[in-house]
Design an enzyme around this catalytic site. Structure first.
Site, short mmCIF file in Angstrom:
data_model
loop_
_atom_site.label_atom_id
_atom_site.label_comp_id
_atom_site.label_asym_id
_atom_site.label_seq_id
_atom_site.Cartn_x
_atom_site.Cartn_y
_atom_site.Cartn_z
N GLU A 157 0.70 -1.25 0.09
CA GLU A 157 0.07 0.05 0.01
C GLU A 157 0.92 1.31 0.03
OE1 GLU A 157 -3.38 0.02 2.62
OE2 GLU A 157 -3.89 -1.76 2.18
C1 LIG Z 1 3.03 -8.97 0.67
C2 LIG Z 1 2.50 -8.21 -0.63
C3 LIG Z 1 1.01 -8.25 -0.56
C4 LIG Z 1 0.51 -7.39 -1.71
N1 LIG Z 1 -0.71 -7.50 -1.76
C5 LIG Z 1 -1.47 -6.64 -2.88
C6 LIG Z 1 -2.70 -6.70 -3.34
O1 LIG Z 1 -3.39 -7.40 -2.71
N2 LIG Z 1 -3.25 -6.10 -4.46
C7 LIG Z 1 -2.33 -5.31 -5.06
O2 LIG Z 1 -2.54 -4.85 -6.14
N3 LIG Z 1 -0.79 -5.29 -4.74
C8 LIG Z 1 -0.47 -5.70 -3.55
N4 LIG Z 1 0.75 -5.63 -3.31
C9 LIG Z 1 1.80 -4.72 -4.40
C10 LIG Z 1 2.32 -3.66 -3.30
O3 LIG Z 1 1.33 -2.60 -3.29
C11 LIG Z 1 3.55 -3.41 -4.17
O4 LIG Z 1 4.69 -4.21 -3.85
C12 LIG Z 1 3.95 -1.79 -3.92
O5 LIG Z 1 2.90 -0.96 -4.29
C13 LIG Z 1 5.36 -1.45 -4.39
O6 LIG Z 1 5.68 -1.96 -5.65
P1 LIG Z 1 7.02 -2.86 -6.09
O7 LIG Z 1 7.11 -3.83 -4.91
O8 LIG Z 1 6.92 -3.35 -7.33
O9 LIG Z 1 8.14 -1.67 -5.62
P2 LIG Z 1 8.81 -0.90 -6.58
O10 LIG Z 1 7.81 0.01 -7.29
O11 LIG Z 1 9.69 -1.55 -7.71
O12 LIG Z 1 9.78 0.05 -5.76
C14 LIG Z 1 10.91 -0.17 -5.24
C15 LIG Z 1 11.63 0.77 -4.48
O13 LIG Z 1 11.38 1.95 -5.11
C16 LIG Z 1 10.96 3.09 -4.18
N5 LIG Z 1 10.32 4.05 -4.96
C17 LIG Z 1 9.56 3.71 -6.23
N6 LIG Z 1 9.22 5.10 -6.85
C18 LIG Z 1 9.99 5.90 -5.94
C19 LIG Z 1 9.90 7.23 -6.01
N7 LIG Z 1 9.12 7.97 -6.83
N8 LIG Z 1 10.62 8.05 -4.93
C20 LIG Z 1 11.30 7.30 -4.28
N9 LIG Z 1 11.25 5.97 -4.16
C21 LIG Z 1 10.44 5.29 -5.06
C22 LIG Z 1 9.79 2.32 -3.48
O14 LIG Z 1 9.49 2.73 -2.39
C23 LIG Z 1 10.68 1.02 -3.18
O15 LIG Z 1 11.36 1.08 -2.15
C24 LIG Z 1 1.32 -6.69 -2.44
C25 LIG Z 1 2.77 -6.68 -2.17
C26 LIG Z 1 3.19 -7.35 -1.18
C27 LIG Z 1 4.93 -7.34 -1.17
#
Ligand SMILES: Cc1cc2nc3c(=O)[nH]c(=O)nc-3n(C[C@H](O)[C@H](O)[C@H](O)COP(=O)(O)OP(=O)(O)OC[C@H]3O[C@@H](n4cnc5c(N)ncnc54)[C@H](O)[C@@H]3O)c2cc1C
Length: 811
Positions: A502
Site C-alpha cells: 500500500e
Molecule cells: C506481501 C504483499 C502483498 C501485496 N498485496 C497486494 C494486493 O493485494 N493487491 C495489489 O494490487 N498489490 C499488492 N501488493 C503490491 C504492493 O502494493 C507493491 O509491492 C508496492 O506498491 C510496491 O511495488 P513494488 O514492490 O513493485 O516496488 P517498486 O515499485 O519496484 O519500488 C521499489 C522501491 O523504489 C521505491 N520508489 C518507487 N518510486 C519511488 C519514488 N518516486 N521516489 C522514491 N522511491 C521510490 C519504492 O519505495 C521501493 O522502495 C502486495 C505486495 C506485497 C509485497
C-alpha cells in the site's frame, strides 16, 4: 539618528505584533500611519528619514487599492506563477483531491485550532465489539498454531477459514443491512491487532477484505444490483475477495499498469453483447489463490466508440467471478516469514459484460478515483493495526523476558544496556497505539484524511520495524532460533511486508506525505493553482489576487510567530494547563516554523521541489512528527492514566518534537539557496536548536516500567493482544512469569543472602530452596511459588531443538 532608530524599532516591533496576530491590511495601514504621523511631528525627525519611511508606507498603503494590486502586482506574479508551478497530471490531481483534510490542515496553518483535534470522540469500543474481542476473537486465536501454519502447512487449517467466514472476520466493514458486522475503525483495528498477535499470517489475510477490497469499493461505487447480490455473499464468506492492481511492470507507479480492457462485441452466456476483452498479468495479490471474487484494475479503451464518444477511458475497476473463462488464479508467492495466501492472476482475452465494472458502464474510467478515495481509510487502519500488534506484542514479551533471563547474577533488565532499547520499545509502542487510536476515531466520524493515512502507514510500520529489531536484540539467541517457542521471528521476518505494501515506504515518505500534503493541506496553494488554471482571465486574476495576498499575509504571520515563539512560547496558548502544556505550545511553535519553511521551499524550489525528494521527505517528516505528537497528547487527554502513562508522554513528546526540529535543521543545511537558509534559520531557530530529546534517564525509566508488573505495561497491552490464560498462549505465560517474578525475586535474593551468611547450602537453586524451607527461612507457599517460577522461567528461556528426522519432517 538615535531618534530615527528608536522609531524604526517601534515600527518593526509593531509590524511583528501585527503580523503575529494576522491583523488585516487596512488596520495595519491605519496603525502604521498613526506611528508615522507621531514620528513626523516629533521635533527631531530628519527630513530624509521621514521621506524614506513615508515612501515605504505609501507602497504598503497602495496595496489596499484593488486596481493597483491587480494591475501592477498580481498580474505580473500570476505570469511568474504560471511558469514555476509544477505541472500536475490528471491522475495526480485525482490523488491530491482524494479524501479530505482534518487535523493535518490545522498543522499547516501555523496557528492550529486545537478544538478540531479535541472534539474528536474519546476512543470507545461498542459492547458488540468488546464481546467479539473476548468471544470469537479469543476462540479463533486459540484454534491457531502459527508454527504449523508458517513452517509446515504454509496455510491455515480449513476449520480456521470456516470459522473466520462464519463469524464475520472477513466482513467487519460491511454494513449490517448486508449481513456484515459493521464495526467501527477502532473495532476493526483492535480485532486485527489481536489476531495478529497470535497469527500474523491470518491477520494479513483479514486485512484485505476489511480495507481496500471489493466490499469497500462496492459500498461506495457499486450499483444497487451489485451491492444487493455481492455484499451479502461477501458478508457470509460465500465469496472471498481480493483486489488486483499491481503487476510486474507497475508497482509503486500503479497508474502505469499495462493491463488493458477493450470494449468490443463478444459472446457471453450464449448471447452476443457489448462487453470488455481483458488482458492482464497481476502479481503479489493477497488472497488471490483462494479468492472467488476478483477485483481487477485495468486501462479501458473503446476504439470503436461503442459506449460513447470517449476512446481512452483510463483506469477502470471490475469484479470477476473466479470461474470467468480465460482467467487463471491459484499460483502462490510465499511472503517472507508469514506465508499468507498471495499470488498471481493472469488473463488472456477474458471477455466480461459491462456490468462487471464496479458501478457499471457509468464508472468506466473512474477506477483511479475510486482507489485513491478508498485507500485513505484502509491505509490508516489495516497496516497500522499490524504495526500496533507488533509493538504491543513486543512490549508484552520483551519486558518479562528481560526479567526472567539472568546473566552475571541478575536479570538482564537490570542492565542499562538492555533498559535503553526496552525504553525505546515502550515509547514507540505508545506512539503507534495513541496515533492509531486517535486516527481510527476520526475515521469513524467520517473523516477520510489521505495525507494522515500516508503518515500513519509510513511511520507506524517504520516504528514497528525498529521495535522488532530492539526486541530481537534483547532476546539474543532466543530470538534467533526457530521453532514453536520462538514468538518473535515471524514479526521480525515479516516487517518488510508492512513497509512495502500500500505504497512502499521510501516512496510514501519522499513523494506522498509532503507532496500531497503541500497541495492538499496548505490553506492557499490549491486555491492559487485553481486560480492559475481558471480559463476566464479576469476571473483567474481576481481569484489569484485574493489568494496570493492572503498567502503573503499568512507567510508573514508565520515568520513572525516562528521567530517570537522561537524566543519565548509565552504568547501562544495551550488548551490544557497541566504537565503537558508546554508540548502543546511547542507544537504551535513548530507548526508556524513548518508553515514558513514550506512556503519558502515552494517559492525557492518551485516545480523542482517534486524532484528534491530529500527535502520534501524531511518536510513530510516534520508534519508527521507534529501529527504523531499531537495525537499522542489527545490520547493521553482522553484515556491516559495521569500517573502511569505520563513518563511515556514525556518521552514521546520530546522524541517527536526533537525529530521535528532536527528535520527542519537538516532541510536548512541542505537548502539550495544558502542566503535564504540563513535568514530562515534566524526566524526558525533564533535561540538555536533548543528542544532536547529525552534524557537517557527518561528512556531507562520507561524501559523499567515495561519490564515490571506495572500499570504502564498493563495499559499498553490491555487491548489488541491475545492475553487469554490458556496453556498454548505465551503472552499469558509471560504475564504469569512477571507476576511470579515480583514475588520470587526478593525471595531469591533472600536465599542468596542466607547462603552467604552460611545459613543454608546448596549448589543449585532447587537445593537452596529446599534447604531454606527446611530451615524455616521461607514458607511452604513461598517454596511452591519459587518452584513454579523456576519452571516457567525454564520454559521461557528454552529454545527448540530438532533431530535431523524432525527437521526433514518440517517441510
Ligand atoms: C506481501 C504483499 C502483498 C501485496 N498485496 C497486494 C494486493 O493485494 N493487491 C495489489 O494490487 N498489490 C499488492 N501488493 C503490491 C504492493 O502494493 C507493491 O509491492 C508496492 O506498491 C510496491 O511495488 P513494488 O514492490 O513493485 O516496488 P517498486 O515499485 O519496484 O519500488 C521499489 C522501491 O523504489 C521505491 N520508489 C518507487 N518510486 C519511488 C519514488 N518516486 N521516489 C522514491 N522511491 C521510490 C519504492 O519505495 C521501493 O522502495 C502486495 C505486495 C506485497 C509485497
Amino acid at each position: 539618528m538615535i531618534s530615527f532608530i528608536f522609531w524604526l524599532i517601534i515600527l518593526s516591533g509593531t509590524l511583528l505584533v501585527l503580523a503575529y496576530k494576522s491583523v488585516e491590511l487596512k488596520i495595519v495601514t491605519i496603525i502604521l500611519w498613526s506611528i508615522l504621523v507621531a514620528y513626523s511631528i516629533s521635533s527631531d525627525a530628519v527630513i530624509i528619514y521621514k521621506s524614506l519611511l513615508w515612501l515605504l508606507f505609501l507602497g504598503l498603503a497602495s496595496l489596499n487599492i484593488p486596481e493597483i494590486r491587480r494591475n501592477y502586482i498580481s498580474s505580473r506574479i500570476l505570469k511568474i506563477y504560471k511558469s514555476i508551478l509544477p505541472k500536475i497530471s490528471a491522475t495526480e490531481k485525482e490523488a491530491i483531491n482524494a479524501g479530505n483534510v482534518w487535523w493535518d490542515g490545522e498543522l499547516f496553518t501555523g496557528e492550529p485550532n486545537w478544538d478540531v483535534l479535541r472534539k474528536n470522540p474519546r476512543p470507545n469500543l461498542s459492547a458488540e465489539e468488546k464481546a467479539f474481542l473476548e468471544g470469537p476473537c479469543n476462540d479463533l486465536c486459540e484454534m491457531i498454531d502459527e508454527w504449523t501454519v508458517a513452517h509446515k502447512d504454509y496455510d491455515l487449517p480449513t476449520e480456521v477459514y470456516d470459522f473466520v467466514k462464519q463469524k464475520g472476520f472477513f466482513s467487519m466493514i460491511i454494513p449490517k443491512e448486508y449481513g456484515g458486522l459493521d464495526f467501527s475503525p477502532l473495532g476493526v483495528a483492535m480485532v486485527m491487532s489481536k489476531i495478529g498477535s497470535r497469527s500474523p499470517t491470518l491477520s494479513a489475510m483479514v486485512g484485505v477484505p476489511n480495507s481496500l477490497g471489493p466490499a469497500e469499493l462496492l459500498m461506495h461505487y457499486g450499483t444497487d444490483q451489485q451491492k444487493e447480490t455481492l455484499l451479502p455473499k461477501l458478508a457470509t464468506g460465500e465469496l472471498v475477495p481480493c483486489f488486483a492492481l499491481t503487476g510486474p511492470y507497475a508497482g509503486s507507479d500503479a497508474t502505469s499498469i499495462p493491463d488493458t480492457g477493450i470494449i468490443c462485441k463478444g459472446e457471453f452466456e450464449g448471447k452476443e453483447i457489448i462487453g470488455v476483452k481483458l488482458n492482464f498479468n497481476k502479481r503479489y495479490i493477497t488472497l488471490a489463490p483462494i479468492a472467488t471474487l476478483i477485483g481487477l484494475a485495468f486501462k479501458l479503451y473503446d476504439p470503436d466508440q461503442l459506449i460513447g464518444e470517449t476512446k481512452d477511458y483510463g483506469i477502470t475497476c471490475a469484479l470477476l467471478p473466479k470461474e470467468t473463462p480465460g482467467m487463471e488464479t491459484g499460483r502462490r508467492h510465499l511472503p517472507i516469514g508469514i506465508p499468507f495466501q498471495n499470488g498471481t492472476i493472469t488473463g488472456t482475452d477474458v471477455f466480461i459484460p459491462l456490468d462487471y465494472i464496479i458501478g457499471g458502464a457509468e464508472q468506466a474510467g473512474g477506477g483511479w478515483k475510486m482507489l485513491t478515495e478508498c485507500l485513505s481509510a484502509g491505509r490508516a487502519i489495516s497496516l497500522p493495526s499490524g504495526a500496533m500488534c507488533g509493538a504491543k506484542s513486543a512490549v508484552a514479551v520483551t519486558g518479562p523476558y528481560a526479567r526472567v533471563r539472568e546473566q552475571f547474577g541478575m536479570p538482564i533488565a537490570e542492565f542499562e544496556g538492555i533498559l535503553e532499547p526496552l525504553g525505546r520499545i515502550a515509547g514507540r509502542a505508545f506512539i503507534i497505539n495513541s496515533s492509531l487510536t486517535t486516527t481510527a476515531m476520526a475515521i469513524g466520524t467520517g473523516e477520510k484524511p489521505s495525507v494522515i493515512s500516508a503518515i500513519m502507514k509510513y511511520h507506524t510500520t517504520e516504528l514497528a520495524r525498529k521495535i522488532s529489531i530492539d526486541a530481537m536484540d534483547i532476546h539474543g539467541g532466543k530470538g534467533v532460533m526457530l521453532g514453536p517457542k520462538n514468538y518473535l521471528a515471524a514479526g521480525y521476518e515479516s516487517a518488510p511486508i508492512g513497509i512495502t505494501v500500500e505504497g512502499a515506504n521510501i516512496m510514501t515518505r519522499s513523494l506522498i506525505i509532503f507532496g500531497q500534503g503541500a497541495f492538499r493541506c496548505h490553506p492557499y496553494v490549491l486555491k492559487e493553482i485553481q486560480a492559475v488554471e481558471e480559463e476566464d482571465l479576469d476571473e483567474s486574476l481576481d481569484q489569484f489576487d485574493q489568494h496570493f495576498f492572503d498567502h503573503i499575509g499568512y507567510t508573514l504571520s508565520n515568520a513572525s510567530r516562528s521567530f517570537v515563539r522561537g524566543i519565548t512560547n509565552r504568547f501562544t496558548d495551550s488548551p490544557v494547563l497541566d504537565e503537558t502544556e508546554n508540548y502543546y505550545k511547542e507544537i504551535n511553535r513548530f507548526s508556524a516554523a513548518f508553515a514558513l519553511l514550506t512556503d519558502v521551499s515552494m517559492l525557492v524550489l518551485g516545480g523542482t521541489l517534486k524532484r528534491k525528494e530529500t527535502i520534501s521527505a524531511r518536510l513530510g517528516d516534520v508534519l508527521s512528527s507534529l501529527y504523531l505528537a499531537s495525537t499522542s497528547l489527545k490520547y493521553y487527554e482522553d484515556l491516559g492514566d495521569k500517573e502511569a502513562d505520563l513518563p511515556l508522554v514525556h518521552w514521546t513528546q520530546k522524541t517527536l518534537l526533537h525529530e521535528a526540529q532536527e528535520n527542519m535543521h537538516e532541510t536548512l543545511m541542505n537548502f539550495p539557496n544558502k542566503i535564504v537558509a540563513i535568514l530562515l534559520r534566524c526566524l526558525i531557530f533564533p535561540m538555536g536548536r533548543n528542544v532536547s530529546q529525552p534524557s537517557i534517564e527518561e528512556t531507562l525509566t520507561i524501559g523499567k516500567l515495561i519490564s515490571r508488573k506495572t500499570k504502564t505495561r498493563d495499559n499498553l497491552i490491555m487491548q489488541g493482544v491475545y492475553l487469554k490464560d490458556e496453556p498454548t498462549n505465551h503472552y499469558a505465560q509471560m504475564n504469569k512469569a512477571l507476576e511470579l517474578y515480583e514475588i520470587c525475586y526478593p525471595l531469591k535474593k533472600e536465599l542468596i543472602k542466607s547462603k552467604k551468611k552460611g545459613l543454608i547450602s546448596g549448589n543449585t537453586f532447587n537445593e537452596l530452596t529446599e534447604n531454606a524451607l527446611q530451615q524455616g527461612i521461607i514458607s511452604e507457599n513461598q517454596s511452591d511459588q519459587l518452584a513454579e517460577y523456576a519452571a516457567i522461567a525454564d520454559e521461557i528461556i528454552n529454545v527448540d531443538d530438532f533431530s535431523q528426522k524432525e527437521i526433514d519432517q518440517i517441510r
